[in-house]
Enzyme design. Structure first.
Site, PDB file in Angstrom:
ATOM      1  N   GLN A  17       0.780  -1.241   0.000  1.00  0.00           N
ATOM      2  CA  GLN A  17       0.000   0.000   0.000  1.00  0.00           C
ATOM      3  C   GLN A  17       0.815   1.297   0.000  1.00  0.00           C
ATOM      4  O   GLN A  17       0.486   2.234  -0.729  1.00  0.00           O
ATOM      5  CB  GLN A  17      -0.959   0.012   1.203  1.00  0.00           C
ATOM      6  CG  GLN A  17      -1.848   1.225   1.224  1.00  0.00           C
ATOM      7  CD  GLN A  17      -2.898   1.273   2.326  1.00  0.00           C
ATOM      8  OE1 GLN A  17      -3.514   2.298   2.533  1.00  0.00           O
ATOM      9  NE2 GLN A  17      -3.129   0.188   3.023  1.00  0.00           N
ATOM     10  N   ARG A  38       6.697  -8.945 -10.458  1.00  0.00           N
ATOM     11  CA  ARG A  38       7.284 -10.262 -10.694  1.00  0.00           C
ATOM     12  C   ARG A  38       6.388 -11.088 -11.627  1.00  0.00           C
ATOM     13  O   ARG A  38       5.169 -11.158 -11.394  1.00  0.00           O
ATOM     14  CB  ARG A  38       7.430 -11.000  -9.373  1.00  0.00           C
ATOM     15  CG  ARG A  38       8.888 -11.396  -9.125  1.00  0.00           C
ATOM     16  CD  ARG A  38       8.964 -12.377  -8.037  1.00  0.00           C
ATOM     17  NE  ARG A  38       8.567 -11.751  -6.778  1.00  0.00           N
ATOM     18  CZ  ARG A  38       9.307 -11.849  -5.685  1.00  0.00           C
ATOM     19  NH1 ARG A  38      10.461 -12.484  -5.734  1.00  0.00           N
ATOM     20  NH2 ARG A  38       8.893 -11.319  -4.575  1.00  0.00           N
ATOM     21  N   THR A  74      13.645  -9.122 -12.196  1.00  0.00           N
ATOM     22  CA  THR A  74      14.848  -8.278 -12.171  1.00  0.00           C
ATOM     23  C   THR A  74      16.041  -8.998 -11.539  1.00  0.00           C
ATOM     24  O   THR A  74      17.084  -8.382 -11.316  1.00  0.00           O
ATOM     25  CB  THR A  74      14.569  -6.965 -11.416  1.00  0.00           C
ATOM     26  OG1 THR A  74      14.014  -7.296 -10.149  1.00  0.00           O
ATOM     27  CG2 THR A  74      13.622  -6.081 -12.178  1.00  0.00           C
ATOM     28  N   LYS A  75      15.865 -10.292 -11.268  1.00  0.00           N
ATOM     29  CA  LYS A  75      17.031 -11.056 -10.794  1.00  0.00           C
ATOM     30  C   LYS A  75      17.659 -11.856 -11.927  1.00  0.00           C
ATOM     31  O   LYS A  75      18.677 -12.514 -11.730  1.00  0.00           O
ATOM     32  CB  LYS A  75      16.616 -11.957  -9.632  1.00  0.00           C
ATOM     33  CG  LYS A  75      16.407 -11.142  -8.344  1.00  0.00           C
ATOM     34  CD  LYS A  75      16.139 -12.011  -7.148  1.00  0.00           C
ATOM     35  CE  LYS A  75      16.101 -11.170  -5.892  1.00  0.00           C
ATOM     36  NZ  LYS A  75      15.482 -11.861  -4.782  1.00  0.00           N
ATOM     37  N   GLU A 140       1.605  -1.587   8.155  1.00  0.00           N
ATOM     38  CA  GLU A 140       0.777  -0.505   8.703  1.00  0.00           C
ATOM     39  C   GLU A 140       0.757  -0.389  10.231  1.00  0.00           C
ATOM     40  O   GLU A 140       1.165   0.619  10.799  1.00  0.00           O
ATOM     41  CB  GLU A 140      -0.658  -0.716   8.172  1.00  0.00           C
ATOM     42  CG  GLU A 140      -1.711   0.180   8.765  1.00  0.00           C
ATOM     43  CD  GLU A 140      -1.542   1.628   8.364  1.00  0.00           C
ATOM     44  OE1 GLU A 140      -1.507   1.905   7.172  1.00  0.00           O
ATOM     45  OE2 GLU A 140      -1.454   2.499   9.260  1.00  0.00           O
ATOM     46  N   ASP A 169       0.677   3.471   6.061  1.00  0.00           N
ATOM     47  CA  ASP A 169       0.849   3.155   4.640  1.00  0.00           C
ATOM     48  C   ASP A 169       0.572   4.341   3.722  1.00  0.00           C
ATOM     49  O   ASP A 169       1.492   4.989   3.228  1.00  0.00           O
ATOM     50  CB  ASP A 169      -0.079   2.000   4.260  1.00  0.00           C
ATOM     51  CG  ASP A 169       0.453   0.661   4.748  1.00  0.00           C
ATOM     52  OD1 ASP A 169       1.650   0.577   5.050  1.00  0.00           O
ATOM     53  OD2 ASP A 169      -0.328  -0.294   4.806  1.00  0.00           O
ATOM     54  N   GLY A 248      -7.361  19.592  19.920  1.00  0.00           N
ATOM     55  CA  GLY A 248      -6.943  20.952  19.592  1.00  0.00           C
ATOM     56  C   GLY A 248      -7.336  22.002  20.605  1.00  0.00           C
ATOM     57  O   GLY A 248      -7.339  23.175  20.315  1.00  0.00           O
ATOM     58  N   GLY A 249      -7.715  21.565  21.807  1.00  0.00           N
ATOM     59  CA  GLY A 249      -8.088  22.559  22.813  1.00  0.00           C
ATOM     60  C   GLY A 249      -9.586  22.820  22.867  1.00  0.00           C
ATOM     61  O   GLY A 249     -10.044  23.590  23.694  1.00  0.00           O
ATOM     62  N   GLN A 273     -16.743  24.481  21.323  1.00  0.00           N
ATOM     63  CA  GLN A 273     -15.736  25.524  21.105  1.00  0.00           C
ATOM     64  C   GLN A 273     -16.095  26.724  21.971  1.00  0.00           C
ATOM     65  O   GLN A 273     -17.286  27.038  22.098  1.00  0.00           O
ATOM     66  CB  GLN A 273     -15.773  25.943  19.642  1.00  0.00           C
ATOM     67  CG  GLN A 273     -14.435  25.802  18.972  1.00  0.00           C
ATOM     68  CD  GLN A 273     -14.527  26.202  17.522  1.00  0.00           C
ATOM     69  OE1 GLN A 273     -15.605  26.500  17.024  1.00  0.00           O
ATOM     70  NE2 GLN A 273     -13.407  26.205  16.851  1.00  0.00           N
TER      71      GLN A 273
HETATM   72  N1  COA Z   1      11.858  -9.537  -9.754  1.00  0.00           N
HETATM   73  C1  COA Z   1      12.678 -10.248  -8.949  1.00  0.00           C
HETATM   74  N2  COA Z   1      12.692 -10.129  -7.601  1.00  0.00           N
HETATM   75  C2  COA Z   1      11.810  -9.266  -7.053  1.00  0.00           C
HETATM   76  C3  COA Z   1      10.936  -8.496  -7.836  1.00  0.00           C
HETATM   77  C4  COA Z   1      10.977  -8.654  -9.243  1.00  0.00           C
HETATM   78  N3  COA Z   1      10.178  -7.978 -10.062  1.00  0.00           N
HETATM   79  N4  COA Z   1      10.204  -7.739  -6.988  1.00  0.00           N
HETATM   80  C5  COA Z   1      10.595  -8.042  -5.748  1.00  0.00           C
HETATM   81  N5  COA Z   1      11.565  -8.952  -5.776  1.00  0.00           N
HETATM   82  C6  COA Z   1      12.305  -9.537  -4.651  1.00  0.00           C
HETATM   83  C7  COA Z   1      13.122  -8.539  -3.888  1.00  0.00           C
HETATM   84  O1  COA Z   1      14.302  -8.258  -4.585  1.00  0.00           O
HETATM   85  C8  COA Z   1      13.357  -9.285  -2.572  1.00  0.00           C
HETATM   86  O2  COA Z   1      14.398 -10.213  -2.754  1.00  0.00           O
HETATM   87  P1  COA Z   1      15.542 -10.484  -1.654  1.00  0.00           P
HETATM   88  O3  COA Z   1      14.915 -10.337  -0.304  1.00  0.00           O
HETATM   89  O4  COA Z   1      15.955 -11.888  -1.980  1.00  0.00           O
HETATM   90  O5  COA Z   1      16.625  -9.523  -1.864  1.00  0.00           O
HETATM   91  C9  COA Z   1      12.092 -10.119  -2.419  1.00  0.00           C
HETATM   92  O6  COA Z   1      11.380 -10.000  -3.663  1.00  0.00           O
HETATM   93  C10 COA Z   1      11.192  -9.714  -1.280  1.00  0.00           C
HETATM   94  O7  COA Z   1      11.011  -8.330  -1.200  1.00  0.00           O
HETATM   95  P2  COA Z   1      10.461  -7.645   0.122  1.00  0.00           P
HETATM   96  O8  COA Z   1      10.130  -6.242  -0.194  1.00  0.00           O
HETATM   97  O9  COA Z   1      11.428  -7.809   1.248  1.00  0.00           O
HETATM   98  O10 COA Z   1       9.104  -8.447   0.378  1.00  0.00           O
HETATM   99  P3  COA Z   1       8.462  -9.111   1.674  1.00  0.00           P
HETATM  100  O11 COA Z   1       7.184  -9.675   1.219  1.00  0.00           O
HETATM  101  O12 COA Z   1       9.395 -10.027   2.377  1.00  0.00           O
HETATM  102  O13 COA Z   1       8.196  -7.880   2.667  1.00  0.00           O
HETATM  103  C11 COA Z   1       7.305  -5.752   3.274  1.00  0.00           C
HETATM  104  C12 COA Z   1       7.114  -7.031   2.469  1.00  0.00           C
HETATM  105  C13 COA Z   1       6.190  -4.812   2.880  1.00  0.00           C
HETATM  106  C14 COA Z   1       7.222  -6.063   4.777  1.00  0.00           C
HETATM  107  C15 COA Z   1       8.674  -5.126   2.945  1.00  0.00           C
HETATM  108  O14 COA Z   1       8.736  -4.915   1.575  1.00  0.00           O
HETATM  109  C16 COA Z   1       8.960  -3.813   3.665  1.00  0.00           C
HETATM  110  O15 COA Z   1       9.266  -3.776   4.862  1.00  0.00           O
HETATM  111  N6  COA Z   1       8.921  -2.704   2.912  1.00  0.00           N
HETATM  112  C17 COA Z   1       9.253  -1.385   3.425  1.00  0.00           C
HETATM  113  C18 COA Z   1       8.161  -0.804   4.251  1.00  0.00           C
HETATM  114  C19 COA Z   1       6.840  -0.879   3.566  1.00  0.00           C
HETATM  115  O16 COA Z   1       6.660  -0.301   2.528  1.00  0.00           O
HETATM  116  N7  COA Z   1       5.903  -1.617   4.178  1.00  0.00           N
HETATM  117  C20 COA Z   1       4.625  -1.910   3.589  1.00  0.00           C
HETATM  118  C21 COA Z   1       3.734  -0.864   3.651  1.00  0.00           C
HETATM  119  S1  COA Z   1       2.240  -1.264   2.829  1.00  0.00           S
END
Ligand code: COA
Length: 416
Positions: A17, A38, A74-75, A140, A169, A248-249, A273
């Site tokens: 989000q 992905r 992207t890997k 969140e 978020d 706010g008071g 108020q």
């Molecule tokens: N192609 C290849 N790999 C991809 C990709 C793509 N298109 N998109 C994502 N990935 C990979 C990432 O490179 C990562 O790989 P790695 O950990 O091996 O280096 C992997 O997917 C996981 O990414 P990540 O963002 O860590 O996902 P998660 O599901 O484990 O965690 C969150 C999710 C939201 C907790 C985490 O992204 C986070 O803390 N984000 C920052 C704060 C945030 O925005 N929170 C969410 C608010 S809604």
């Protein structure tokens, strides 16, 4: 007329989000937002909390309108090559991966700058760089707890409580959008890009500014006169939870209206108020309170504030929340009905202003979403449906110069 952000190309490397809310806003205002996902699965919200099997969930569609979708692994070497080409011709990259993920992918800030010195890389993380929790993944409610919202929300005799509003978020996404626009403005002057980062903890804290105000007042004088704990209750050395008191008071509270026994939202928010005291007394049939020294000042009223609210509730008991507001508005008294999501969804004013809009989606058909809360005199923000997974992959690859044969090969190798 062209849209304000037309010509700005954004690589949208966001998910869930916080990031998507930011890039969606920029897409509404005309940026070309290419969501990189992905292959095969895409943003996790496409399949989270589905209400229609095999169609993108509302969680996704409501945060990704007006974008294009490019699937890209992207890997893989080919995926990295495509991303490099995209970086060279884009203005902004937005990401909210877990800490370090972009670096592990090979796209460090140094590398991105090398590819495109004008690039703005905008990130959301749970905690800011260098913070002792910077390695944590955050969602969140984690942010609401870490940013001060939870410790100050709810009732004094209950646990810390998170808000239903996405303070961690979408709020962080809005902060990031401001950061991106600021960096773009700066780039117009210097030609240089930069890194922009917002942590979810900081964005929540920014909205809890008045609570930090209260902590310092409490430290100095030992009490907070606008909280329900004053004057009869006890204060400790930390800002307490104040239930529905106004921050706010102006003392305020959520008051029961006709039907509250069966309708969980048959309430209004009522604010007392200072300058509205005489009209309040007139409206609720207590003219004798206007000049009664026991009631004339806010200070005099404070120790009886819940008796005053009880009197107002007595006045409200034969009025619906809408009838009550219709009476009180004539007296210029700040108040509002407590509106349910159902009432908001059907609110004619919100529909007319475009704050709630109906959008078409290729798989789902029509659905409701929240439109732009920002209104412009020279632009009507048009909300379009969210893209299907990979809907624009081929057209984006073609625009980067790939031949149909190369594109077919990339599909076969699952790089896209
Ligand atoms: N192609 C290849 N790999 C991809 C990709 C793509 N298109 N998109 C994502 N990935 C990979 C990432 O490179 C990562 O790989 P790695 O950990 O091996 O280096 C992997 O997917 C996981 O990414 P990540 O963002 O860590 O996902 P998660 O599901 O484990 O965690 C969150 C999710 C939201 C907790 C985490 O992204 C986070 O803390 N984000 C920052 C704060 C945030 O925005 N929170 C969410 C608010 S809604």
């Amino acid at each position: 007329m062209s849209k304000p952000l037309e010509g700005i190309k954004i690589i949208d490397f966001t998910h869930v989000q916080a990031g998507p809310a930011c890039t969606q806003l920029l897409a509404w205002f005309g940026a070309d937002v290419i969501k990189v996902e992905r292959p095969g699965s895409g943003d996790v919200t496409r399949s989270q909390l589905r209400d229609i099997s095999n169609a993108d969930a509302l969680y996704f569609t409501m945060l990704n309108s007006n974008k294009r979708s490019l699937t890209l692994d992207t890997k893989t070497p080919q995926g990295k090559e495509v991303l490099e080409k995209l970086i060279k011709e884009s203005d902004v990259m937005v990401e909210n991966f877990g800490p370090g993920a972009l670096d592990r992918m090979g796209f460090t800030w140094e590398r991105i700058k090398e590819l495109n010195p004008g690039m703005i890389v905008a990130s959301v993380k749970g905690f800011s760089e260098g913070h002792h929790y910077e390695d944590l993944k955050v969602y969140e409610n984690v942010a609401q707890c870490a940013g001060g919202a939870a410790s100050t929300s709810g009732f004094w005799d209950g646990p810390p409580t998170v808000s239903g509003a996405a303070l961690g978020d979408s709020n962080t996404g809005m902060h990031l959008a401001i950061g991106i626009l600021t960096a773009l403005h700066q780039r117009n002057k210097t030609g240089k890009g930069q890194k922009v980062a917002v942590s979810m903890q900081d964005a929540v804290l920014n909205l809890c500014r008045v609570k930090l105000r209260d902590q310092q007042r409490l430290d100095r004088v030992g009490y907070l006169e606008e909280y329900p704990q004053y004057p009869h209750g006890k204060f400790t050395d930390v800002v307490p939870r104040g239930g529905n008191a106004g921050g706010g008071g102006q003392p305020g509270w959520v008051l029961k209206c006709k039907g509250w026994e069966t309708d969980p939202n048959a309430y209004i928010y009522f604010t007392i108020q200072g300058h509205a005291w005489p009209p309040i007394c007139k409206a609720i049939g207590k003219p004798e309170w206007i000049n009664d020294p026991a009631y004339t000042t806010a200070q005099a009223r404070q120790d009886k504030i819940f008796d005053i609210f009880a009197t107002i509730e007595d006045w409200l008991k034969d009025k619906t929340k809408f009838e009550a507001v219709d009476i009180l508005r004539k007296f210029d008294i700040p108040c509002a009905p407590v509106l349910s999501m159902k009432e908001l969804a059907n609110d004619p004013s919100l529909r007319a202003s475009g704050s709630i809009v109906e959008v078409d989606h290729k798989e789902r058909g029509k659905y409701l979403t929240v439109g732009s809360p920002i209104k412009f005199s020279d632009m009507t923000v048009e909300i379009t449906g969210s893209p299907l997974l990979g809907e624009h992959t081929d057209e984006v690859l073609e625009s980067l110069g790939y031949t149909p044969e190369q594109i077919t090969e990339m599909h076969a190798s699952r790089a896209v």
